[in-house]
Design an enzyme around this catalytic site. Structure first.
Site, PDB file in Angstrom:
ATOM      1  N   HIS A  21      49.687  12.026  29.068  1.00  0.00           N
ATOM      2  CA  HIS A  21      49.209  13.407  29.119  1.00  0.00           C
ATOM      3  C   HIS A  21      49.238  14.141  27.777  1.00  0.00           C
ATOM      4  O   HIS A  21      48.415  15.012  27.545  1.00  0.00           O
ATOM      5  CB  HIS A  21      49.962  14.214  30.179  1.00  0.00           C
ATOM      6  CG  HIS A  21      51.381  14.499  29.841  1.00  0.00           C
ATOM      7  ND1 HIS A  21      52.375  13.555  29.977  1.00  0.00           N
ATOM      8  CD2 HIS A  21      51.968  15.614  29.371  1.00  0.00           C
ATOM      9  CE1 HIS A  21      53.517  14.086  29.611  1.00  0.00           C
ATOM     10  NE2 HIS A  21      53.309  15.335  29.231  1.00  0.00           N
ATOM     11  N   LYS A  70      48.177  15.342  21.317  1.00  0.00           N
ATOM     12  CA  LYS A  70      48.988  15.944  20.252  1.00  0.00           C
ATOM     13  C   LYS A  70      48.793  15.233  18.923  1.00  0.00           C
ATOM     14  O   LYS A  70      49.124  15.796  17.883  1.00  0.00           O
ATOM     15  CB  LYS A  70      50.462  15.978  20.648  1.00  0.00           C
ATOM     16  CG  LYS A  70      50.751  17.048  21.680  1.00  0.00           C
ATOM     17  CD  LYS A  70      52.233  17.163  21.976  1.00  0.00           C
ATOM     18  CE  LYS A  70      52.501  18.286  22.961  1.00  0.00           C
ATOM     19  NZ  LYS A  70      53.938  18.395  23.266  1.00  0.00           N
ATOM     20  N   ASP A  79      56.649  17.921  33.497  1.00  0.00           N
ATOM     21  CA  ASP A  79      56.502  18.222  32.066  1.00  0.00           C
ATOM     22  C   ASP A  79      57.338  19.440  31.676  1.00  0.00           C
ATOM     23  O   ASP A  79      58.026  19.429  30.648  1.00  0.00           O
ATOM     24  CB  ASP A  79      55.024  18.444  31.749  1.00  0.00           C
ATOM     25  CG  ASP A  79      54.729  18.482  30.257  1.00  0.00           C
ATOM     26  OD1 ASP A  79      55.361  17.722  29.491  1.00  0.00           O
ATOM     27  OD2 ASP A  79      53.845  19.271  29.858  1.00  0.00           O
TER      28      ASP A  79
END
Length: 148
Positions: A20, A24, A102
């Site tokens: 997920h 980044k 998360d």
């Protein structure tokens, strides 16, 4: 499973849990590792990681079923999330599961800008945020029961 997901949805959720935040890699480290508060511009860059991850995985046929999870893991029930400001039923149960996991991980992990919270402190924050309409309270209860 405790949330009522079938084996395929659980498989997708596990895969999305691993991938997920892949977006980044497209966000400057200066933003990701900044010890202080992010500026508005820096926060906008960080928020792009969900779309970047979606774009990275989109060409891969084997990732098709987890694309909505990668893109939607920062959506909130109250519509205050990103990137698509989904709300209510638009935030699927698998998205909600990934988000709860998360958020719990983020709160209980050391960050450049703060120390990790205790499990109890993180759950208190999450319950308060669920009461304000951000998260699915039922899933937070399931997290607690499973963790216990």
């Amino acid at each position: 499973r405790a949330a009522g997901l079938d084996s395929g949805a659980c498989r997708d959720l596990r895969r999305a849990g691993l991938l997920h935040d892949i977006g980044k890699i497209g966000v400057p480290l200066s933003c990701l590792q900044k010890p202080g508060k992010l500026s508005t511009a820096e926060y906008e860059l960080v928020k792009q990681h969900a779309v970047i991850g979606f774009d990275i995985c989109r060409p891969l046929r084997t990732m098709a079923s987890i694309l909505p999870l990668i893109r939607g893991h920062h959506e909130r029930l109250d519509g205050g999330g990103y990137p698509d400001t989904l709300r209510g039923e638009g935030v699927t149960i698998p998205m909600r599961c990934l988000t709860v996991a998360d958020v719990f991980d983020a709160l209980t992990s050391d960050r450049a800008y703060r120390r990790a919270m205790t499990r109890e402190g993180a759950l208190r924050v999450m319950r308060d945020e669920a009461s304000a309409g951000m998260w699915d309270e039922r899933l937070i209860d399931l997290l607690v029961s499973i963790a216990d």
